[in-house]
Design a protein around this motif. Structure first.
Motif, PDB file in Angstrom:
ATOM      1  N   PRO A  33       0.479  -1.337  -0.262  1.00 53.39           N
ATOM      2  CA  PRO A  33       0.026  -0.105  -0.101  1.00 53.39           C
ATOM      3  C   PRO A  33       0.802   1.203   0.047  1.00 53.39           C
ATOM      4  CG  PRO A  33      -1.152  -1.593   1.249  1.00 53.39           C
ATOM      5  CD  PRO A  33       0.174  -2.013   1.002  1.00 53.39           C
ATOM      6  N   SER A  34       1.771   1.304   0.696  1.00 53.24           N
ATOM      7  CA  SER A  34       2.706   2.660   0.665  1.00 53.24           C
ATOM      8  C   SER A  34       3.523   2.664  -0.386  1.00 53.24           C
ATOM      9  CB  SER A  34       3.649   2.212   2.038  1.00 53.24           C
ATOM     10  OG  SER A  34       4.444   1.340   1.809  1.00 53.24           O
ATOM     11  N   GLU A  35       3.837   1.745  -1.148  1.00 48.60           N
ATOM     12  CA  GLU A  35       4.679   1.758  -2.644  1.00 48.60           C
ATOM     13  C   GLU A  35       3.479   2.516  -3.434  1.00 48.60           C
ATOM     14  OE1 GLU A  35       8.083  -1.456  -2.361  1.00 48.60           O
ATOM     15  OE2 GLU A  35       6.057  -2.278  -2.648  1.00 48.60           O
ATOM     16  N   ARG A  36       2.065   1.979  -3.277  1.00 48.89           N
ATOM     17  CA  ARG A  36       1.194   2.383  -4.227  1.00 48.89           C
ATOM     18  C   ARG A  36       1.016   3.796  -4.310  1.00 48.89           C
ATOM     19  NH1 ARG A  36      -1.136  -2.827  -3.181  1.00 48.89           N
ATOM     20  NH2 ARG A  36      -2.569  -1.768  -2.003  1.00 48.89           N
ATOM     21  N   GLU A  37       1.303   4.523  -3.186  1.00 55.59           N
ATOM     22  CA  GLU A  37       1.067   5.932  -2.993  1.00 55.59           C
ATOM     23  C   GLU A  37       2.303   6.788  -3.766  1.00 55.59           C
ATOM     24  OE1 GLU A  37       1.008   6.667   1.298  1.00 55.59           O
ATOM     25  OE2 GLU A  37      -0.939   5.355   1.402  1.00 55.59           O
ATOM     26  N   GLU A  69       9.396  -4.972   0.198  1.00 60.66           N
ATOM     27  CA  GLU A  69       9.059  -3.500   0.059  1.00 60.66           C
ATOM     28  C   GLU A  69      10.318  -2.756   0.148  1.00 60.66           C
ATOM     29  OE1 GLU A  69       6.114  -0.376   2.187  1.00 60.66           O
ATOM     30  OE2 GLU A  69       6.657  -1.864   3.325  1.00 60.66           O
ATOM     31  N   VAL A  70      10.368  -1.655  -1.095  1.00 59.27           N
ATOM     32  CA  VAL A  70      11.567  -0.803  -0.836  1.00 59.27           C
ATOM     33  C   VAL A  70      11.124   0.572  -0.168  1.00 59.27           C
ATOM     34  CG1 VAL A  70      13.041   0.599  -2.269  1.00 59.27           C
ATOM     35  CG2 VAL A  70      12.196  -1.659  -3.005  1.00 59.27           C
ATOM     36  N   VAL A  71      11.663   0.740   1.080  1.00 60.11           N
ATOM     37  CA  VAL A  71      11.404   2.065   1.791  1.00 60.11           C
ATOM     38  C   VAL A  71      12.752   2.638   1.820  1.00 60.11           C
ATOM     39  CG1 VAL A  71       9.849   0.525   3.329  1.00 60.11           C
ATOM     40  CG2 VAL A  71      12.567   1.018   3.904  1.00 60.11           C
ATOM     41  N   LYS A  72      12.831   4.060   2.185  1.00 60.27           N
ATOM     42  CA  LYS A  72      13.859   5.057   2.457  1.00 60.27           C
ATOM     43  C   LYS A  72      14.304   4.853   3.669  1.00 60.27           C
ATOM     44  CE  LYS A  72      12.920   8.101  -1.610  1.00 60.27           C
ATOM     45  NZ  LYS A  72      12.801   9.330  -1.630  1.00 60.27           N
ATOM     46  N   ASP A  73      15.590   4.844   4.013  1.00 61.50           N
ATOM     47  CA  ASP A  73      16.051   4.695   5.420  1.00 61.50           C
ATOM     48  C   ASP A  73      16.128   6.430   5.686  1.00 61.50           C
ATOM     49  OD1 ASP A  73      18.406   6.238   4.474  1.00 61.50           O
ATOM     50  OD2 ASP A  73      19.636   4.233   4.884  1.00 61.50           O
ATOM     51  N   PRO A  74      16.529   6.953   7.054  1.00 62.11           N
ATOM     52  CA  PRO A  74      16.691   8.195   7.538  1.00 62.11           C
ATOM     53  C   PRO A  74      17.274   8.922   6.639  1.00 62.11           C
ATOM     54  CG  PRO A  74      16.450   6.979   9.414  1.00 62.11           C
ATOM     55  CD  PRO A  74      16.795   5.890   8.175  1.00 62.11           C
ATOM     56  N   SER A  75      18.303   8.568   6.039  1.00 68.33           N
ATOM     57  CA  SER A  75      19.414   9.361   4.930  1.00 68.33           C
ATOM     58  C   SER A  75      18.766   9.408   3.822  1.00 68.33           C
ATOM     59  CB  SER A  75      20.632   8.895   5.153  1.00 68.33           C
ATOM     60  OG  SER A  75      20.740   7.616   4.333  1.00 68.33           O
ATOM     61  N   GLY A  76      17.630   8.886   3.467  1.00 67.24           N
ATOM     62  CA  GLY A  76      16.779   8.763   2.009  1.00 67.24           C
ATOM     63  C   GLY A  76      17.366   7.820   0.971  1.00 67.24           C
ATOM     64  N   GLN A  77      18.242   6.789   1.706  1.00 66.90           N
ATOM     65  CA  GLN A  77      18.735   5.669   0.841  1.00 66.90           C
ATOM     66  C   GLN A  77      17.459   4.680   0.662  1.00 66.90           C
ATOM     67  OE1 GLN A  77      23.327   5.872   0.599  1.00 66.90           O
ATOM     68  NE2 GLN A  77      22.245   4.397  -0.086  1.00 66.90           N
ATOM     69  N   PRO A  78      17.640   3.988  -0.265  1.00 67.10           N
ATOM     70  CA  PRO A  78      16.471   2.944  -0.501  1.00 67.10           C
ATOM     71  C   PRO A  78      17.022   1.664   0.368  1.00 67.10           C
ATOM     72  CG  PRO A  78      17.740   3.418  -2.624  1.00 67.10           C
ATOM     73  CD  PRO A  78      18.012   4.422  -1.712  1.00 67.10           C
ATOM     74  N   ARG A  79      16.127   0.709   0.894  1.00 69.36           N
ATOM     75  CA  ARG A  79      16.649  -0.390   1.345  1.00 69.36           C
ATOM     76  C   ARG A  79      15.480  -1.301   1.217  1.00 69.36           C
ATOM     77  NH1 ARG A  79      14.761  -1.283   6.457  1.00 69.36           N
ATOM     78  NH2 ARG A  79      13.656   0.141   7.637  1.00 69.36           N
TER      79      ARG A  79
END
Length: 118
Positions: A33-37, A69-79
């Motif tokens: 759901p968060s990726e679809r946003e 799920e691909v998210v961003k860490d606090p520095s903005g890097q994907p993980r």
């Protein structure tokens, strides 16, 4: 650390847009759901990342796209945040770290994934 697998994938942005418009359930099947946003270019890069991850894991049958799920860490890097089928495959291969790099430019989204074992 030892490299267990490497995957790379590219997605043509116009083709991705047509696929999402033609098959609305595609996004529901592939993205959390968060990726679809996210915007379409970011979604296309995440689709490339999921495909690259599958390749880095040896492309086994039965992986659920929702389990990566691909998210961003606090520095903005994907993980990646992995669970279920993807986490099981990673554990079976002894993978302790996943690196992911995303890009989208000039009509193409791309991703590289490196899977490492400690």
């Amino acid at each position: 650390m030892a490299v267990v697998g490497v995957g790379i994938d590219v997605v043509e942005l116009e083709r991705f847009d047509r696929a999402v418009e033609r098959t609305p359930r595609f996004a529901e099947k592939v993205f959390t759901p968060s990726e679809r946003e996210l915007g379409r270019h970011s979604m296309a890069a995440r689709w490339a990342a999921k495909e690259a991850l599958a390749k880095a894991l040896g492309a086994p049958a039965g992986l659920s796209w929702q389990d990566a799920e691909v998210v961003k860490d606090p520095s903005g890097q994907p993980r990646f945040v992995i669970s279920g089928t993807v986490a099981q495959r990673a554990a079976a291969l002894g993978i302790s770290t996943l690196h992911v790099s995303l890009s989208h430019d000039a009509g193409i989204a791309s991703a590289v994934v490196i899977a490492e074992a400690s």
